[in-house]
Scaffold this motif. Structure first.
Motif: not given
Length: 462
Positions: A412-433
């Motif tokens: 997991h990665v938290v930046v500025d209080g927001k979870l941006v990576v969860e269980n190794g997956k990006l939440l803010t971008m479409d990784e495959e795209a």
């Protein structure tokens, strides 16, 4: 959210490690930190996330990064620095479009976030890459970015005409310095304060002394920090000697030194240079993977630290590292100086983690808000899942992080209080795209530069 039951490496002033610890996040800040039992009693109604078997560290600070170059990963392997620049990297970068720059920034940021970097310093983003796109990528991804807009007016390396830049990269005062001022006015402190705009000066020899002095005066007047490559290769030392200077006496002569300046690589220094850095409070970024892969030399990190210089860590660009993984960079930083000095006590794991967290925050002028896990600081942190065969057993969590873990262990990665990576997956971008567009655009750039045959395999393909 209350993150519970983890081993927390705070890197706070006391360097405390909290066993079975918890972090409470409210808004974009750390509201509380301590033993899990105590925090559960204090906040019985808080939503919890059980992190048993994990280690939490402060978000890593990558203090030297070329986001555009990730599009060129593997395109210039096994070349020395000047050939690497003049024959491959500059011709390729000289054929970028703003759309390429945006795709490269997204690829870089995605890789950094997934491997635990929450804040980075972009060194020299050229005008042709589209600075607006870089800022937009930072905003969308949720990362924290200090973004150096290139400042230059000389189109060679170390003032040698045979080491000329690709024409597509050459900028003048108006495009570079004044362009940086425009971008500072437009983007600084945007994205909820996560974007900071810097001057990204070219290496001495790539900037006239007059432009350096104008830039440094503006830096002090407008509080705009500066980052610059310096003393990276033997050619740089030759340039300084031609001016009857050492690296730091030259930088001092154009007013570059001071606590708002971050100098990168800094391999070829003498004792007077190190003393000058300490005296002026100038920061140094160590890039061990880049320096070893390009055979530039080894930065005198033990001597710099002993002198009191603030040293931090950076990956550099993907063509001279092939990865943006700060976890891997930490490991090399921890072992390189042991063999260089034939002393296994050099640069221990605890020092390495400081380079990548609190020291990086200090260099970027963000020590009051990031770099350690303290109540009131921004909630920027990384969760490493240690429940794996390649990470067990461990006894000292700092050593386990520096010597055993890699970016692929980030859960997991938290930046500025927001979870941006969860269980190794990006939440803010479409990784495959992101990677598919980067793959397509990288081939287009290589083709436009006419280097398709040069960047391919050196062995026959059947």
């Amino acid at each position: 959210m209350l993150f519970t039951n983890a081993t927390i490496i705070t890197v706070n002033a006391k360097r405390e490690i909290i066993q079975n610890g918890s972090i409470l996040v409210r808004g974009n800040k750390i509201a509380d930190i301590g033993k899990t039992q105590l925090l559960l009693e204090k906040y019985p109604d808080e939503t919890t996330s059980d992190l048993t078997g994990r280690i939490i560290i402060p978000g890593l600070v990558n203090a030297h990064m070329h986001t555009a170059q990730t599009l060129l990963r593997g395109s210039a392997d096994d070349l020395e620095l000047v050939s690497w620049l003049c024959e491959r990297i500059w011709p390729l970068q000289g054929n970028f479009t703003p759309e390429d720059g945006y795709a490269a920034a997204r690829l870089s940021i995605a890789e950094m976030l997934k491997s635990g970097t929450t804040c980075f310093l972009e060194s020299m983003f050229a005008d042709r890459y589209g600075f607006d796109g870089l800022c937009r990528a930072v905003d969308e991804a949720g990362v924290r970015g200090c973004l150096g807009k290139i400042v230059m007016d000389v189109g060679t390396y170390a003032s040698d005409p045979k080491w000329a830049m690709h024409p597509g990269l050459v900028e003048n005062r108006e495009t570079s310095l004044l362009g940086a001022l425009n971008m500072h006015e437009k983007w600084n402190d945007k994205a909820d304060g996560r974007i900071k705009v810097w001057f990204g000066a070219r290496t001495p020899g790539g900037v006239s002394e007059g432009l350096y002095k104008e830039m440094t005066a503006l830096s002090r007047e407008k509080n705009i920090p500066i980052t610059m490559h310096c003393a990276e290769a033997p050619a740089d030392r030759t340039f300084f000697a031609s001016k009857n200077h050492t690296p730091m006496s030259y930088c001092s002569s154009v007013n570059l030194l001071g606590p708002q300046t971050v100098l990168v690589h800094m391999v070829h220094l003498d004792e007077t240079d190190i003393a000058k850095l300490a005296e002026t409070g100038t920061h140094v970024v160590h890039c061990p993977s880049s320096n070893t892969k390009l055979a530039s030399g080894i930065c005198k990190v033990p001597e710099l630290l002993t002198a009191g210089v603030n040293v931090t860590l950076g990956t550099d660009g993907a063509p001279c590292n092939n990865t943006c993984d700060m976890m891997s960079e930490m490991r090399l930083a921890g072992i390189l100086h042991k063999v260089a000095k034939m002393d296994p006590t050099m640069v221990p794991a605890e020092t390495v983690l400081e380079l990548a967290t609190v020291n990086g925050a200090k260099a970027l002028g963000l020590a009051d808000s990031i770099g350690s896990l303290d109540i009131g600081k921004k909630a920027d942190f990384v969760v490493l899942d240690m429940r794996a065969v390649h990470l067990q057993p461990w006894f000292n969590p700092v050593s386990a992080v520096v010597y055993s873990a890699t970016g692929r262990d980030v859960e997991h990665v938290v930046v500025d209080g927001k979870l941006v990576v969860e269980n190794g997956k990006l939440l803010t971008m479409d990784e495959e795209a992101v990677w598919q567009e980067a793959e397509r655009r990288s081939k287009e750039v290589v083709a436009r530069a006419g280097l398709t045959n040069e960047v391919g395999p050196r062995w026959p393909v059947v």
